[in-house]
Design a protein around this motif. Sequence first.
Motif, PDB file in Angstrom:
ATOM      1  N   UNK A 109      -7.051 -13.350   6.384  1.00  7.69           N
ATOM      2  CA  UNK A 109      -8.474 -13.673   6.215  1.00  7.69           C
ATOM      3  C   UNK A 109      -9.299 -12.392   6.116  1.00  7.69           C
ATOM      4  N   UNK A 110      -8.975 -11.413   6.942  1.00  4.90           N
ATOM      5  CA  UNK A 110      -9.680 -10.131   6.911  1.00  4.90           C
ATOM      6  C   UNK A 110      -9.558  -9.464   5.545  1.00  4.90           C
ATOM      7  N   UNK A 111      -8.337  -9.399   5.023  1.00  3.78           N
ATOM      8  CA  UNK A 111      -8.108  -8.755   3.730  1.00  3.78           C
ATOM      9  C   UNK A 111      -8.776  -9.534   2.598  1.00  3.78           C
ATOM     10  N   UNK A 112      -8.687 -10.862   2.651  1.00  3.63           N
ATOM     11  CA  UNK A 112      -9.275 -11.685   1.590  1.00  3.63           C
ATOM     12  C   UNK A 112     -10.796 -11.570   1.580  1.00  3.63           C
ATOM     13  N   UNK A 113     -11.415 -11.709   2.749  1.00  4.76           N
ATOM     14  CA  UNK A 113     -12.882 -11.622   2.802  1.00  4.76           C
ATOM     15  C   UNK A 113     -13.360 -10.201   2.506  1.00  4.76           C
ATOM     16  N   UNK A 114     -12.570  -9.201   2.906  1.00  2.40           N
ATOM     17  CA  UNK A 114     -12.931  -7.825   2.569  1.00  2.40           C
ATOM     18  C   UNK A 114     -12.922  -7.589   1.072  1.00  2.40           C
ATOM     19  N   UNK A 115     -11.939  -8.172   0.371  1.00  2.00           N
ATOM     20  CA  UNK A 115     -11.874  -8.039  -1.087  1.00  2.00           C
ATOM     21  C   UNK A 115     -13.045  -8.761  -1.757  1.00  2.00           C
ATOM     22  N   UNK A 116     -13.355  -9.971  -1.256  1.00  2.00           N
ATOM     23  CA  UNK A 116     -14.481 -10.731  -1.819  1.00  2.00           C
ATOM     24  C   UNK A 116     -15.792  -9.980  -1.607  1.00  2.00           C
ATOM     25  N   UNK A 117     -15.961  -9.403  -0.443  1.00  3.20           N
ATOM     26  CA  UNK A 117     -17.167  -8.632  -0.132  1.00  3.20           C
ATOM     27  C   UNK A 117     -17.195  -7.326  -0.938  1.00  3.20           C
ATOM     28  N   UNK A 118     -16.013  -6.729  -1.136  1.00  6.72           N
ATOM     29  CA  UNK A 118     -15.955  -5.455  -1.832  1.00  6.72           C
ATOM     30  C   UNK A 118     -16.297  -5.543  -3.307  1.00  6.72           C
ATOM     31  N   UNK A 119     -16.045  -6.696  -3.941  1.00  8.44           N
ATOM     32  CA  UNK A 119     -16.290  -6.827  -5.370  1.00  8.44           C
ATOM     33  C   UNK A 119     -17.746  -6.542  -5.747  1.00  8.44           C
ATOM     34  N   UNK A 120     -18.737  -7.205  -5.131  1.00  8.88           N
ATOM     35  CA  UNK A 120     -20.126  -6.892  -5.491  1.00  8.88           C
ATOM     36  C   UNK A 120     -20.613  -5.549  -4.942  1.00  8.88           C
ATOM     37  N   UNK A 121     -20.020  -5.096  -3.818  1.00 13.42           N
ATOM     38  CA  UNK A 121     -20.494  -3.859  -3.198  1.00 13.42           C
ATOM     39  C   UNK A 121     -19.867  -2.614  -3.841  1.00 13.42           C
ATOM     40  N   UNK A 122     -18.568  -2.683  -4.144  1.00 16.22           N
ATOM     41  CA  UNK A 122     -17.846  -1.518  -4.665  1.00 16.22           C
ATOM     42  C   UNK A 122     -17.528  -1.639  -6.145  1.00 16.22           C
ATOM     43  N   UNK A 124     -15.065  -3.503  -7.272  1.00 13.27           N
ATOM     44  CA  UNK A 124     -13.628  -3.736  -7.410  1.00 13.27           C
ATOM     45  C   UNK A 124     -13.145  -4.635  -6.278  1.00 13.27           C
ATOM     46  N   UNK A 125     -12.093  -5.422  -6.542  1.00 19.40           N
ATOM     47  CA  UNK A 125     -11.537  -6.291  -5.519  1.00 19.40           C
ATOM     48  C   UNK A 125     -10.738  -5.515  -4.489  1.00 19.40           C
ATOM     49  N   UNK A 126     -10.155  -4.404  -4.915  1.00 17.37           N
ATOM     50  CA  UNK A 126      -9.273  -3.652  -4.012  1.00 17.37           C
ATOM     51  C   UNK A 126      -9.390  -2.166  -4.289  1.00 17.37           C
ATOM     52  N   UNK A 127      -9.366  -1.390  -3.226  1.00 17.62           N
ATOM     53  CA  UNK A 127      -9.296   0.058  -3.340  1.00 17.62           C
ATOM     54  C   UNK A 127      -8.387   0.533  -2.209  1.00 17.62           C
ATOM     55  N   UNK A 132      -8.684  -0.432   4.442  1.00 11.79           N
ATOM     56  CA  UNK A 132      -7.975  -1.525   3.787  1.00 11.79           C
ATOM     57  C   UNK A 132      -6.458  -1.310   3.809  1.00 11.79           C
ATOM     58  N   UNK A 133      -6.052  -0.075   3.561  1.00 10.84           N
ATOM     59  CA  UNK A 133      -4.622   0.222   3.500  1.00 10.84           C
ATOM     60  C   UNK A 133      -3.962   0.027   4.862  1.00 10.84           C
ATOM     61  N   UNK A 134      -4.601   0.519   5.919  1.00  9.76           N
ATOM     62  CA  UNK A 134      -4.017   0.369   7.258  1.00  9.76           C
ATOM     63  C   UNK A 134      -4.025  -1.090   7.708  1.00  9.76           C
ATOM     64  N   UNK A 135      -5.029  -1.848   7.295  1.00 13.47           N
ATOM     65  CA  UNK A 135      -5.052  -3.281   7.621  1.00 13.47           C
ATOM     66  C   UNK A 135      -3.908  -4.001   6.893  1.00 13.47           C
ATOM     67  N   UNK A 136      -3.626  -3.584   5.665  1.00  9.85           N
ATOM     68  CA  UNK A 136      -2.496  -4.166   4.933  1.00  9.85           C
ATOM     69  C   UNK A 136      -1.168  -3.833   5.624  1.00  9.85           C
ATOM     70  N   UNK A 137      -1.042  -2.603   6.126  1.00  9.23           N
ATOM     71  CA  UNK A 137       0.164  -2.229   6.873  1.00  9.23           C
ATOM     72  C   UNK A 137       0.295  -3.095   8.123  1.00  9.23           C
TER      73      UNK A 137
END
Length: 249
Positions: A109-122, A124-127, A132-137
């Motif tokens: 949920x954290x990664x998904x909502x972070x990607x959704x939030x990141x799209x309009x702010x950054x 891109x869906x992922x960077x 983000x990388x450490x959360x994925x680990x």
Amino acid sequence: MNPLVRWFHQLGSPPYFDRFAARWSPWCHLAGLVLLGVGLWQALFVVPADYQQGDSFRILYIHVPSAWMSLFVFGLMALYAAIALVWRIKLCEVLAMACAPIGAAFTVITLATGSIWGKPMWGTWWDWDPRLTTELILLFLYLGVMGLYAAIEDRRAAARAAGLLAIVGVALLPVIRYSVVWWNSLHQGQTIRLLGQSSMDASMIMPLWIMVLATKFWFAGSLLARARADNLRREAGKDWLTRLAGSSP
């Protein structure tokens, strides 16, 4: 014996834990759902839009509590695993392994909502941002614990091996927590503090704390339910479980 100490000793008994979990798991889930409803209502309809991010900031009320829970659950899992390894308490093995899928869900949920939030702010869906990388680990560690537990047939040996991985993996938690401080990051810095002044407007904070409580209660209910199910599987064939099955209507 101190009543609290006696209660903890009783809780380690499989029949006692079964009764405890059966009684309190539904109440924890109910409290979590009520708080979740109140928190989401305030987050969507009461809190004003952010002056910079507009309404897109509202996903924070799901993203931040989930992110905090992803770290909290992993730390708790490692604590249970350490207690189980040192004192050979079977219930702690059960609780540690029950934490893993719940923590993995919060991390997803954290990664998904972070990607959704990141799209309009950054844009891109992922960077490959440090946070983000450490959360994925962290998600991979959760999956590793679950996979290792499932791969070994002996339940106690499986719990000890998976618990050891959880204990080692705890070293990642401070890296996630301070990644926005240690490295240049697209992820915004800390704006909400448990101790001290938050840079977030006071009118926006109350729904966040309600959502934090909601996730805690939901986690407690889910942990009790999953641990109870695993406890029953481990105790299959025991006299107390046979008597319980025989007394059920």
